[in-house]
Design a protein around this motif. Sequence first.
Motif, PDB file in Angstrom:
ATOM      1  N   VAL A 129     -30.969 -13.372 -32.872  1.00  0.00           N
ATOM      2  CA  VAL A 129     -32.182 -12.398 -32.572  1.00  0.00           C
ATOM      3  C   VAL A 129     -33.076 -13.500 -33.319  1.00  0.00           C
ATOM      4  N   PRO A 144     -39.574 -14.375 -31.749  1.00  0.00           N
ATOM      5  CA  PRO A 144     -40.222 -14.859 -30.546  1.00  0.00           C
ATOM      6  C   PRO A 144     -42.072 -14.604 -30.428  1.00  0.00           C
ATOM      7  N   ASN A 203     -47.025 -13.076 -30.036  1.00  0.00           N
ATOM      8  CA  ASN A 203     -45.427 -12.463 -29.779  1.00  0.00           C
ATOM      9  C   ASN A 203     -45.187 -12.312 -28.504  1.00  0.00           C
ATOM     10  N   TYR A 222     -42.738 -11.036 -27.550  1.00  0.00           N
ATOM     11  CA  TYR A 222     -42.163  -9.060 -27.954  1.00  0.00           C
ATOM     12  C   TYR A 222     -43.033  -8.042 -27.349  1.00  0.00           C
ATOM     13  N   ILE A 269     -45.599  -9.060 -36.498  1.00  0.00           N
ATOM     14  CA  ILE A 269     -44.035  -8.850 -37.058  1.00  0.00           C
ATOM     15  C   ILE A 269     -43.742  -9.523 -38.717  1.00  0.00           C
ATOM     16  N   LEU A 318     -37.421  -5.955 -33.740  1.00  0.00           N
ATOM     17  CA  LEU A 318     -36.221  -6.653 -33.107  1.00  0.00           C
ATOM     18  C   LEU A 318     -34.885  -6.045 -31.925  1.00  0.00           C
ATOM     19  N   ASP A 365     -34.177  -3.580 -30.926  1.00  0.00           N
ATOM     20  CA  ASP A 365     -34.811  -2.597 -29.418  1.00  0.00           C
ATOM     21  C   ASP A 365     -36.056  -1.811 -29.000  1.00  0.00           C
ATOM     22  N   PRO A 378     -40.233  -1.565 -29.327  1.00  0.00           N
ATOM     23  CA  PRO A 378     -41.023  -2.661 -29.453  1.00  0.00           C
ATOM     24  C   PRO A 378     -42.216  -1.598 -29.203  1.00  0.00           C
TER      25      PRO A 378
END
Length: 515
Positions: free
Chosen positions: A342, A345, A441, A443, A448, A501, A504, A506
């Motif tokens: 992962v 991002p 970011n 994502y 983060i 992340l 998954d 968000p």
Amino acid sequence: MLRYRHAVRLLQHRSYSAGAAGGSGGTGDEDKHPIRRTFRLLGNDMRKIKEFFVPKDPVSEDQGESREHILTQSKFKFEGERKRDPTLPDEFQTHCDVLVIGGGGIGSSIAYWLKEKARDGLNVVVVEKDDTYAKAASRFSVGGLCQQFSLPENIQMSLFAADFLRNAREHFGNEVPLQFTPHGHLLLAGEEQAESLMRSSELQNELGARNELLTADRLAARFPWLNTKGIAVGCHGLEKEGWFNSLALLSNFRRSASGNGAHFISGEVVDFNFHSQTDISVVGDAGSDEGNYTGLDKAVIQLSDGTRSTCKFALCVIAAGASSGQVARLARIGEGPGMLQVPLPIDVRKRYLYAINTQAANAPGMAMPLTIDPSGTFIRRDGLGGNYICGHNLPEEAVSDNVTVDPQHFEKHIRPTLATRVPSLADAKLIDSCAGLYEQNVYDENGIVGPHPYYHNLYVATGFSGHGIQQSLAVGRAISELIMDGQFRTIDLSRLSFDRLIVDQPMYELNNVLS
């Protein structure tokens, strides 16, 4: 109580006298009494404790051995009696407790809070590849402070910053003023965004912010310079909002952290050294075999003179802003097995800032809030003389590390929006422009914050997508709490961790308020 203390002193005096009479070994009959011996031992212990907390001033040769001047609180006076001159270059640290990669707003805030907590008890090194901050987001920030977010964590971080900035002189002194301007923000929304804006405003006020919702008619009455065409509602911050000098905040972070012993190194992390640790296994990682854990050990740093050195660290924090994704790849994040598949991002985005001037009689006055159009174009006053600062974060496709200003961008994208929303600025004169980079970011456009799920000694603090400087105070404190206390104490930022992340989930921020 006084009689008890008098009796204690009397018994101690007799014990010492008896000991002296009986010789250095204290073998007299008086000294053998168990109560007196107990008080004598307690007296010796208390003198040792006093000497630790109130040490003696070293005696110089010309003062003689008889002088015994006491320095009160010298071991716990944390105002910098051993402060290093921050203007002098740092010696390279080959070992450290905490290595912070990135010396912008977030990284310098982490160093500030760590040294506030630990002082000499923690060796903190900050590596910044551009200590002139020529391209840094902090230099090209509008310095906005605003609670008009949709997520509780972002609202709470901004409220924390507001409380801190209110008492900034107590924290930083008067040397570098932050120039806070408390004129609030005005976030405008069309019909499509109106419901979301209203829900967010309700949450913000529940958490301690104070703002008001204004219909188009009320907006026009409150702000005569504003054209409300296409606007359904606006949210106006009444307290704890405004803007400040972002470079002054960064300077205070660095100055205070450096004064308390943090080391700022001009260089770039270009690689990591790894080492196997058979005593560590990662639970829940299909790509990690028990007994084959490989952890981070050292950072390879290329210094400003081109030479390379390594710094061994106990803990490392990636807070490199727009370069965070690149640093993460050096640590095999996004390129390894299991959890390391992962990526972090983070992409690079560009921001243009423009300074304009107008002498129009009906232009917005000094009380103008920082106004954000539904298109993303923003504008605020910049002191006296009819000066304003405006800009627009470039769209996703404009990913570049080139900070050259496109001379046509203002005329094509900024002036038309300003002319529509604030007609008095239609003919404003463009007097200056600049461009800088910030991290995005990709994502969920949110920060983060927290430990990396695979590496036991790596933390992440990045991805704030244009609103990092106002959250730098809270994020720096949060990371320091994780390092020093093992948990969040001031604000729980667990939902902003790297873990989201992997699973998954968000955390979308609907009101991505810039700073």
